[in-house]
Design a protein around this motif. Structure first.
Motif, PDB file in Angstrom:
ATOM      1  N   GLY A   1      26.789  39.302 -17.012  1.00  0.00           N
ATOM      2  CA  GLY A   1      26.864  39.786 -15.634  1.00  0.00           C
ATOM      3  C   GLY A   1      28.134  40.558 -15.340  1.00  0.00           C
ATOM      4  N   ALA A   2      28.268  40.934 -14.071  1.00  0.00           N
ATOM      5  CA  ALA A   2      29.423  41.713 -13.650  1.00  0.00           C
ATOM      6  C   ALA A   2      30.700  40.886 -13.722  1.00  0.00           C
ATOM      7  N   GLU A   3      30.585  39.580 -13.454  1.00  0.00           N
ATOM      8  CA  GLU A   3      31.768  38.722 -13.389  1.00  0.00           C
ATOM      9  C   GLU A   3      31.970  37.890 -14.648  1.00  0.00           C
ATOM     10  N   ALA A   4      30.868  37.582 -15.336  1.00  0.00           N
ATOM     11  CA  ALA A   4      30.976  36.622 -16.434  1.00  0.00           C
ATOM     12  C   ALA A   4      29.945  36.867 -17.523  1.00  0.00           C
ATOM     13  N   THR A   5      30.305  36.412 -18.718  1.00  0.00           N
ATOM     14  CA  THR A   5      29.372  36.409 -19.842  1.00  0.00           C
ATOM     15  C   THR A   5      29.047  34.962 -20.168  1.00  0.00           C
ATOM     16  N   VAL A   6      27.782  34.675 -20.382  1.00  0.00           N
ATOM     17  CA  VAL A   6      27.357  33.308 -20.673  1.00  0.00           C
ATOM     18  C   VAL A   6      26.701  33.280 -22.051  1.00  0.00           C
ATOM     19  N   VAL A   7      27.229  32.437 -22.930  1.00  0.00           N
ATOM     20  CA  VAL A   7      26.611  32.284 -24.252  1.00  0.00           C
ATOM     21  C   VAL A   7      26.300  30.810 -24.505  1.00  0.00           C
ATOM     22  N   ALA A   8      25.255  30.579 -25.305  1.00  0.00           N
ATOM     23  CA  ALA A   8      24.897  29.209 -25.681  1.00  0.00           C
ATOM     24  C   ALA A   8      25.832  28.743 -26.785  1.00  0.00           C
TER      25      ALA A   8
ATOM     26  N   SER B   1      18.919  33.009  -9.231  1.00  0.00           N
ATOM     27  CA  SER B   1      19.487  32.918 -10.579  1.00  0.00           C
ATOM     28  C   SER B   1      20.634  31.905 -10.635  1.00  0.00           C
ATOM     29  N   ASN B   2      20.992  31.345  -9.476  1.00  0.00           N
ATOM     30  CA  ASN B   2      22.056  30.341  -9.446  1.00  0.00           C
ATOM     31  C   ASN B   2      21.531  28.934  -9.162  1.00  0.00           C
ATOM     32  N   VAL B   3      20.248  28.777  -9.407  1.00  0.00           N
ATOM     33  CA  VAL B   3      19.600  27.474  -9.246  1.00  0.00           C
ATOM     34  C   VAL B   3      18.718  27.261 -10.474  1.00  0.00           C
ATOM     35  N   VAL B   4      18.810  26.068 -11.079  1.00  0.00           N
ATOM     36  CA  VAL B   4      17.956  25.764 -12.231  1.00  0.00           C
ATOM     37  C   VAL B   4      17.016  24.620 -11.859  1.00  0.00           C
ATOM     38  N   TRP B   5      15.744  24.770 -12.213  1.00  0.00           N
ATOM     39  CA  TRP B   5      14.718  23.761 -11.967  1.00  0.00           C
ATOM     40  C   TRP B   5      14.271  23.204 -13.315  1.00  0.00           C
TER      41      TRP B   5
ATOM     42  N   ILE C   1      24.175  25.936  -9.980  1.00  0.00           N
ATOM     43  CA  ILE C   1      25.193  26.455 -10.892  1.00  0.00           C
ATOM     44  C   ILE C   1      25.940  27.586 -10.167  1.00  0.00           C
ATOM     45  N   ASP C   2      26.898  28.197 -10.838  1.00  0.00           N
ATOM     46  CA  ASP C   2      27.603  29.382 -10.327  1.00  0.00           C
ATOM     47  C   ASP C   2      28.170  29.156  -8.921  1.00  0.00           C
ATOM     48  N   MET C   3      29.005  28.131  -8.787  1.00  0.00           N
ATOM     49  CA  MET C   3      29.455  27.716  -7.454  1.00  0.00           C
ATOM     50  C   MET C   3      30.823  28.244  -7.043  1.00  0.00           C
ATOM     51  N   SER C   4      31.385  29.163  -7.781  1.00  0.00           N
ATOM     52  CA  SER C   4      32.785  29.516  -7.521  1.00  0.00           C
ATOM     53  C   SER C   4      33.028  30.154  -6.153  1.00  0.00           C
ATOM     54  N   MET C   5      31.972  30.650  -5.499  1.00  0.00           N
ATOM     55  CA  MET C   5      32.173  31.259  -4.187  1.00  0.00           C
ATOM     56  C   MET C   5      31.959  30.262  -3.041  1.00  0.00           C
ATOM     57  N   GLY C   6      31.744  29.007  -3.395  1.00  0.00           N
ATOM     58  CA  GLY C   6      31.515  27.989  -2.379  1.00  0.00           C
ATOM     59  C   GLY C   6      32.781  27.632  -1.623  1.00  0.00           C
TER      60      GLY C   6
END
Ligand code: ADP
Ligand code: MG
Length: 216
Positions: A16-23, A136-140, A148-153
């Motif tokens: 993404g624009a702010e972060a890269t996520v890898v497994a 995309s910031n919620v997982v079911w 997830i992705d809560m840094s703007m909270g």
């Protein structure tokens, strides 16, 4: 030892624009490494400060939301030099996937929306806003909603922050679903269960924001 504990096992899950996520695997557990990327338009010292602050905010908010009884990824480790968080990988699909991959029945979509509402209600009742509540910031995982992705909270949210969270959900439903109003109603029903004392004024603020957006 760090090198042994962290083993990259895949290509980016998200870039993404702010972060890269890898497994990754972390001590044998399924994990992800979320690295905050540098922004060329920011002066270097400021860039490092912002990345560090967001990383810390995310770790803190994930932990505090979990203390309220909500599902969030456990943070396994922080790689400060790399501006990275190594956290539990929540198995399941993002809400965006659930709503758009065609696998979920209408019944399931309504159920997931109600559960999302209830989870957000609890978060708000506990005194926290999410700040970036898109699908995309919620997982079911088939059973629970995970944020997830809560840094703007915010931990000191105002009525406006609660209204924005609700408004963003409605907007997102509008772009993802064929029948957004019914699903949003199910969501609001769940929200009132999770936040009985705040639901009325927060949903009123969300409606006000919608009006403002529409007529601006
Ligand atoms: N802990 C996690 N468990 C499962 N999937 C995750 C997790 N964290 C991130 N992801 C996946 O990676 C994507 C991007 O991560 P996110 O934290 O939302 O970063 P960004 O700031 O780039 O949006 C998410 O939409 C999700 O698909
Ligand atoms: Mg995200």
């Amino acid at each position: 030892m760090e090198e042994v504990a962290h083993q990259t096992v895949g290509s980016p899950l998200s870039d993404g624009a702010e972060a890269t996520v890898v497994a990754e695997s972390y001590l044998g557990l399924e994990a992800i490494r979320k690295t905050r990327v540098s922004k060329a338009y920011r002066a270097e010292a400021f860039d490092r400060r912002i990345r560090n602050e967001r990383l810390r905010a995310e770790v803190r908010l994930l932990r505090e939301a979990r203390r309220m009884g909500l599902r969030t990824p456990h943070v396994f480790d922080i790689d400060e030099a790399a501006f990275a968080i190594i956290m539990e990988r929540i198995p399941g699909r993002t809400l965006t996937e659930v709503f758009t991959d065609g696998k979920a029945s209408q019944q399931e979509v309504l159920g997931v929306a109600a559960r999302l509402g209830e989870a957000l209600g609890k978060l708000h009742a506990g005194g926290m806003s999410h700040g970036d509540l898109t699908g995309s910031n919620v997982v079911w995982n088939g059973k629970d909603i995970a944020f997830i992705d809560m840094s703007m909270g915010s931990r000191t949210p105002e009525l406006e922050d609660f209204g924005i969270d609700l408004h963003l959900v409605e907007e997102d439903f509008n772009t993802l679903l064929p029948d957004p109003p019914i699903v949003y109603q199910a969501f609001l029903h769940g929200y009132a269960l999770g936040n009985p004392s705040g639901a009325k004024k927060n949903t009123a603020r969300a409606r006000e924001i919608k009006g403002r957006v529409r007529y601006s």
